[in-house]
Design an enzyme around this catalytic site. Structure first.
Site, mmCIF file in Angstrom:
data_model
loop_
_atom_site.group_PDB
_atom_site.id
_atom_site.type_symbol
_atom_site.label_atom_id
_atom_site.label_comp_id
_atom_site.label_asym_id
_atom_site.label_seq_id
_atom_site.Cartn_x
_atom_site.Cartn_y
_atom_site.Cartn_z
ATOM 1 N N ASP A 25 0.878 -1.164 0.000
ATOM 2 C CA ASP A 25 0.000 0.000 0.000
ATOM 3 C C ASP A 25 0.931 1.234 0.000
ATOM 4 O OD1 ASP A 25 -2.139 1.844 0.784
ATOM 5 O OD2 ASP A 25 -1.164 1.784 2.750
ATOM 6 N N ASP A 27 0.055 5.131 1.065
ATOM 7 C CA ASP A 27 -0.087 6.039 2.217
ATOM 8 C C ASP A 27 -0.030 5.294 3.543
ATOM 9 O OD1 ASP A 27 -0.506 8.747 1.263
ATOM 10 O OD2 ASP A 27 -2.310 7.965 0.304
HETATM 11 O O1 M1P Z 1 -4.444 5.777 -0.330
HETATM 12 C C1 M1P Z 1 -5.427 6.043 0.611
HETATM 13 C C2 M1P Z 1 -6.366 7.147 0.141
HETATM 14 O O2 M1P Z 1 -5.615 8.339 -0.055
HETATM 15 C C3 M1P Z 1 -6.377 9.464 -0.365
HETATM 16 O O3 M1P Z 1 -7.254 9.720 0.708
HETATM 17 P P1 M1P Z 1 -7.377 11.143 1.462
HETATM 18 O O4 M1P Z 1 -7.229 12.202 0.451
HETATM 19 O O5 M1P Z 1 -8.739 11.057 2.097
HETATM 20 O O6 M1P Z 1 -6.290 11.174 2.514
HETATM 21 C C4 M1P Z 1 -7.218 9.261 -1.591
HETATM 22 O O7 M1P Z 1 -6.423 9.339 -2.733
HETATM 23 C C5 M1P Z 1 -7.972 7.949 -1.538
HETATM 24 O O8 M1P Z 1 -8.523 7.664 -2.787
HETATM 25 C C6 M1P Z 1 -7.078 6.798 -1.147
HETATM 26 O O9 M1P Z 1 -7.835 5.620 -0.970
#
Ligand code: M1P
Length: 270
Positions: A25, A27
């Site tokens: 993953d 983030d």
């Molecule tokens: O990768 C996790 C999520 O990251 C973003 O979420 P947010 O902007 O709410 O922090 C988005 O790009 C989301 O699509 C993605 O699942």
């Protein structure tokens, strides 16, 4: 340094641990949320790539992963063997695009218009401390819905996240859409800080596994018998859950990029 390392990477069939792939993953796993990857992580991934195949699988589109994982001179598609943006709806293998699918073709214009009309009305009626812009982001494989709006600054996102945790704005929003459209066959995933993703059932992160499984049919392909997956949202309701608990993967729940690095060093003697 990462570009130089990428250019001497052995082909997929020549990796020492040939039948193994590590998927990550983005983030919270490879990078802090919505921030750039660290040089240490890039170096470790490059070393790992000399042993096994590597790929990322993220909910965001490729442009965002380019921002977070690549640089102006290094395309992200050269840093990983497999790039699975939007859960694999947009996919690259060794820098070349694989077949992609689209949300709008799947749902149809009429249903989409009804859905987006409901969402925008709901946002208009929301009473939250701050609203910015881009409440619906239209992507190839999904839509992303944000009550505060995707144009929020880093500070505004952090504050919104806390507010949302307390007031469950996104959870209630998802419930309202489910109630209004019980038959659309959609899945909702709260994966980040300020938004949630909406996509057809089955188009979660497990979608990318079909590309991995198809590798054995490629001319220079490999049959991946061990598929490691690393994610920080590997709990029910988190967007890593389905792939983490899928019988085809060995799931690793991590809390942050540092934990990902520690686990990789331990597992692959890096
Ligand atoms: O990768 C996790 C999520 O990251 C973003 O979420 P947010 O902007 O709410 O922090 C988005 O790009 C989301 O699509 C993605 O699942």
């Amino acid at each position: 340094m990462a570009a130089a390392a990428a250019s001497v990477i052995p082909t997929l069939s020549e990796r020492p641990v040939k039948n193994t792939i590590c998927l990550f993953d983005v983030d919270g796993t490879l990078t802090p949320a919505r921030r750039s990857v660290s040089p240490d992580m890039l170096q470790l991934l490059s070393a790992l790539r000399h042993k096994v195949a590597i790929g990322f699988v993220g909910g965001s589109d490729l442009a965002k992963q380019q921002e977070q994982l690549g640089t102006q001179s290094i395309p992200v598609t050269t840093l990983f063997d497999f790039c699975f943006a939007e859960n694999g709806l947009t996919a690259y293998r060794m820098g070349a695009p694989l077949a992609s699918h689209s949300f709008i073709k799947w749902i149809g214009e009429d249903s989409y218009k009804k859905l987006v009309k409901f969402i925008l009305h709901y946002v208009a009626d929301l009473d939250i401390p701050v609203k910015r812009g881009t409440f619906v982001e239209f992507r190839n494989g999904m839509i992303n819905v944000s009550p505060i709006g995707r144009n929020a600054s880093v500070q505004e996102r952090n504050e919104y996240e806390k507010f949302d945790l307390e007031h469950k704005v996104r959870e209630k929003f998802v419930q309202a859409i489910k109630q209004e459209f019980p038959d659309l066959g959609l899945t909702y995933s709260i994966g980040g800080q300020i938004s949630f993703d909406v996509f057809p059932q089955g188009w979660d992160k497990t979608y990318c596994l079909q590309h991995v499984e198809n590798e054995k049919n490629m001319p220079d392909g490999v049959e991946y018998k061990t598929i490691h997956f690393f994610g920080d949202k590997a709990y029910q309701g988190g967007n890593d859950w389905e792939i983490y608990e899928d019988s085809r993967t060995v799931g690793h729940a991590v809390k942050n990029p540092e934990e990902t690095m520690a686990e990789l060093k331990k597992m692959f003697d890096l």
